[in-house]
Design an enzyme around this catalytic site. Sequence first.
Site, PDB file in Angstrom:
ATOM      1  N   LYS A  46      37.581 -23.043 -35.524  1.00  0.00           N
ATOM      2  CA  LYS A  46      38.453 -24.134 -34.937  1.00  0.00           C
ATOM      3  C   LYS A  46      39.155 -23.307 -33.821  1.00  0.00           C
ATOM      4  CE  LYS A  46      39.987 -28.420 -37.058  1.00  0.00           C
ATOM      5  NZ  LYS A  46      40.331 -29.176 -38.299  1.00  0.00           N
TER       6      LYS A  46
ATOM      7  N   GLU B  40      40.321 -41.081 -50.179  1.00  0.00           N
ATOM      8  CA  GLU B  40      41.465 -42.190 -50.364  1.00  0.00           C
ATOM      9  C   GLU B  40      41.187 -42.965 -51.764  1.00  0.00           C
ATOM     10  OE1 GLU B  40      40.192 -41.509 -47.375  1.00  0.00           O
ATOM     11  OE2 GLU B  40      41.965 -40.626 -46.357  1.00  0.00           O
TER      12      GLU B  40
ATOM     13  N   ARG C 124      40.585 -47.767 -46.818  1.00  0.00           N
ATOM     14  CA  ARG C 124      39.531 -47.393 -47.609  1.00  0.00           C
ATOM     15  C   ARG C 124      39.532 -47.705 -49.024  1.00  0.00           C
ATOM     16  NH1 ARG C 124      36.496 -43.040 -45.894  1.00  0.00           N
ATOM     17  NH2 ARG C 124      35.744 -44.048 -44.016  1.00  0.00           N
TER      18      ARG C 124
HETATM   19  C1  TPP Z   1      39.417 -41.819 -44.094  1.00  0.00           C
HETATM   20  C2  TPP Z   1      40.118 -40.724 -43.477  1.00  0.00           C
HETATM   21  N1  TPP Z   1      41.303 -39.994 -43.902  1.00  0.00           N
HETATM   22  C3  TPP Z   1      41.856 -39.191 -43.360  1.00  0.00           C
HETATM   23  C4  TPP Z   1      41.594 -38.928 -41.856  1.00  0.00           C
HETATM   24  C5  TPP Z   1      42.561 -37.805 -41.210  1.00  0.00           C
HETATM   25  N2  TPP Z   1      41.834 -36.797 -40.673  1.00  0.00           N
HETATM   26  C6  TPP Z   1      41.130 -36.742 -39.530  1.00  0.00           C
HETATM   27  S1  TPP Z   1      40.402 -35.461 -39.085  1.00  0.00           S
HETATM   28  C7  TPP Z   1      40.536 -34.794 -40.715  1.00  0.00           C
HETATM   29  C8  TPP Z   1      39.820 -33.726 -41.154  1.00  0.00           C
HETATM   30  C9  TPP Z   1      38.581 -33.382 -40.689  1.00  0.00           C
HETATM   31  O1  TPP Z   1      38.037 -32.294 -41.139  1.00  0.00           O
HETATM   32  P1  TPP Z   1      36.291 -31.867 -40.572  1.00  0.00           P
HETATM   33  O2  TPP Z   1      35.740 -32.994 -41.085  1.00  0.00           O
HETATM   34  O3  TPP Z   1      36.044 -30.592 -41.534  1.00  0.00           O
HETATM   35  O4  TPP Z   1      36.595 -31.829 -39.283  1.00  0.00           O
HETATM   36  P2  TPP Z   1      36.854 -30.645 -38.336  1.00  0.00           P
HETATM   37  O5  TPP Z   1      38.449 -31.341 -37.884  1.00  0.00           O
HETATM   38  O6  TPP Z   1      37.380 -29.543 -39.164  1.00  0.00           O
HETATM   39  O7  TPP Z   1      36.081 -30.365 -37.247  1.00  0.00           O
HETATM   40  C10 TPP Z   1      41.352 -35.701 -41.249  1.00  0.00           C
HETATM   41  C11 TPP Z   1      41.891 -35.310 -42.936  1.00  0.00           C
HETATM   42  C12 TPP Z   1      40.759 -39.662 -41.221  1.00  0.00           C
HETATM   43  N3  TPP Z   1      40.320 -39.457 -40.114  1.00  0.00           N
HETATM   44  N4  TPP Z   1      39.929 -40.568 -42.176  1.00  0.00           N
END
Ligand code: TPP
Length: 652
Positions: free
Chosen positions: A290, A377, A405
Site C-alpha cells: 500500500k 458488519e 448490511r
Molecule cells: C461494508 C463495508 N464496511 C466498511 C467499509 C470501509 N472500508 C473501505 S476500504 C476498507 C478496507 C479495504 O481493505 P482491502 O479490501 O484489503 O483493500 P485495500 O484498501 O487494502 O486495497 C474498509 C474497511 C466498506 N467500504 N464497506
Amino acid sequence: MHVKKLTLDQLQQLAEEIRHELITVLAKNGGHVGPNLGVVELTLALHYVFNTPKDKFLWDVSHQIYVHKLLTGRKSRFHTVRSTGGLSGFALRTESEHDCYGAAHAGTALSAALGVCAARDQRGSDENVVAIFGDAALTNGISFEAMNNIANTTKKFIGILNDNEWGIAKNVGAISTYLNRLITHPSYNKLARDFERFVRRLPKGELALKLAHKAEEGFKGALTDVGLQPSPSGMEIDGRGGYGSSLIFEEMGLRYLGPIDGHNLPLLISTLEFAKRCDQPIVIHVLTQKGKGYEAALKNPEKFHGLGPYDIATGATLPAKPGTPPNWQDVFGQAMVKLCQKDNSIVGITAAMPSGTGLKLLEKTMPSRYYDVGIAEEHAVLFACGMATMGFHPVCAIYSTFLQRAYDCIVHDAALQDLPVIFCMDRAGLSAQDGPTHHGLFDIAYVRSVPNCIAMAPKDEDELVDMMFTATHERHPTFIRYPRGPAEGVPIKDQPRLIEIGKAEVIQNFKNNGGRKVALFPLGNMMPLGRKVAVQLAAEGYDVAIVNPRFVKPLDAGVTEFFGRAADVIVTLEDHVVMGGYGSAVLELFNDKRISTPVIQVGWPDRFIEHATTVEELRNKYGLTVENTVARVRAEFATAVADRQGAIAQLR
Ligand SMILES: Cc1ncc(C[n+]2csc(CCOP(=O)(O)OP(=O)(O)O)c2C)c(N)n1
C-alpha cells in the site's frame, strides 16, 4: 491509452507517470492514495492482458480504481476526481462503459463477478471476468458465500486477491493470519509445474515470452521484494496431512496461484495470461505494498488509505483552523473510554474502522474492552447480541451506510430479542466526496419501523455523551445517529446526565407576540440550521418556537402534539431522506391525533445524492438551507391566505 502496444520499459515508465499523477492530483483533492499506489502495476497488467469493456473487471470496494480510470479514457478529467461534477472516486456504471459494476461497500466483487460469469455462460459468450478483492475484503462473509458457490457455477472465473496486509487499519483475524502463513511458508510456491509448462509453450517472439523469462526471475524474488515478515509460529502443523491441503481456495475448488509480487509487471502479465487460458476458476494471490512509491504513504498506511488534501513533500494534512470544534468521532471515542472505565459491562466493537469511528482510543487505552471484528458488519451485530444476552452493553460503532448490511441482524436478533445493544451510527448524513455509497441517509427510516428500538440524535457533542450514557442504562436496542466532521463546540459536562427516553427539549417557546406561529423541529445536527431559520423568521415578524426532538423513536408525543396544535406551521428538519424519516413520524402522529397543521419537511429528496466537494454545495442544491426553508414557510402562509380568501369569495 494503448497499454498493449507498450514495451516493458514503456510500461514501467508509465507506472512512474501514473504514480506521479496520483500523488499530485490527490494532494489537492484527497482520496484513496495508498490503495491506488499499490495497484499501479496490477492494473497495467490487467489492461495489458484483457480487453475492457468486453472483458469485465469488478473491483471490490473500488476505491483502488483510479489507475483503471486513468487507463480508460478519463485521464483528462482525473483532476476532478471526488469533486463537484467530477469523476467519482469509485466505479460507476454511468461514468464509463469500462466500469461494469459499481461499488464502494466491501465484499461485493466476488458474488457480482460470479453473477456476470453465470450470465456469460447462459449467453454462451466468452468475456473474461476478473474480480479484484483485498485481503481485508476477504474477512467479509459475502466473499466466502461467493467462494462457496464459484466452482459449481462456472469454469471460467478469475479472482485476484490483492494482499497488502492492510484494510484501512492493519488487517485482523484468522484469515489475515492464514494469508500471512501462506505467503511466508517456504513451500508456498503454488505457481508450480503447469504454469512453467504454460510459459514454455508460449510462441516465440511474443512479448509475453520475454516477459515470462523475466517473470521467473521476478517470481523467485517475489517475497523478498515485498518484504513481508516471516511467520513466527510453526506452520507445518495443520492437522490435515500437510500444509498444501489446507489452502482455503483449493479446498473450495478454486485453483490457487501465488503468492506473486504484485509490482513485478512481467510476472503479473504472464500469470494473468495463464489465468486467461485456465479452464478452472482460479485465484491469483498478489502481494502489493500500500502506498508503493510514495514515502509518506508507506510510512503511514492507515492515514494514507484515504485522506483529505496533503502536502506532497511532508505528507502532512492541513491542520484544522484554530477554534474548530472536535470531531463527533473524537468525542465518541473519548466518551467510550470514560464509560468503559466506570462500567465493566460496556465494550466497543468496530467492523474494521478503528480510526474512522474514533474507537482507536479505546483500543489504545483499554484493549481488553475493544473488538475489531474485520469488515463484517453482520457479524459485529450478532457478536454484540451474543454479548448482550450475557449482561453486557456492547457498543457497535458502525457508519450508518455500512450498518445497512446488518439490517436483518438488527431486526431478527437485536430487536426481536429486545437486547441492549447500542448502535452508534457514525457518518449519519453526508459523506460529500464519497457520494451516494457513503451518505448515511436511510437509518431513521430503517430503524424506526422496527419494534423495541430506541432512536435518537444529539444536537451537540455534550448531548451525544448524555445519549451514550443513557443508552448504557437501557434494556432495549438503542441507536444514536451523528454525522461526520466537527461537532458544535459546546463544553462537555464532567458527569453525563440521563435523558428521559422519549423526551424532547423545548429550546424556545412561542412569545405570543401576535406573529404567525412557526414551530421548528430540527433533528440532531440540523439544530444550527434550525436556529438560523428561527432568526430569519423572527426578523420577518413570525413567532417562532424551536424544539430539539432528541428522539425519533419513541417520539415525544406530548410536546409534538402541543406544538402541532399551537402552531400555524410546523417545520421538521433532518439530515436524512424525507421519506420515512423524522418528519414522516411527526405526520403519522398528527394523523393519529387528527391535527391538520401543515408540516414542511426539510430533508433529502427521494433520489440518490451525488458526490460533491462539500456538504454545503449539496445542501444548497437540494434546498437544505435557511433561504429555502424560510421561503417555504412564506409560501405556506401565502397559500393559506390565498386559500382562505378563495373560500371567503366563494361564500359571498
Ligand atoms: C461494508 C463495508 N464496511 C466498511 C467499509 C470501509 N472500508 C473501505 S476500504 C476498507 C478496507 C479495504 O481493505 P482491502 O479490501 O484489503 O483493500 P485495500 O484498501 O487494502 O486495497 C474498509 C474497511 C466498506 N467500504 N464497506
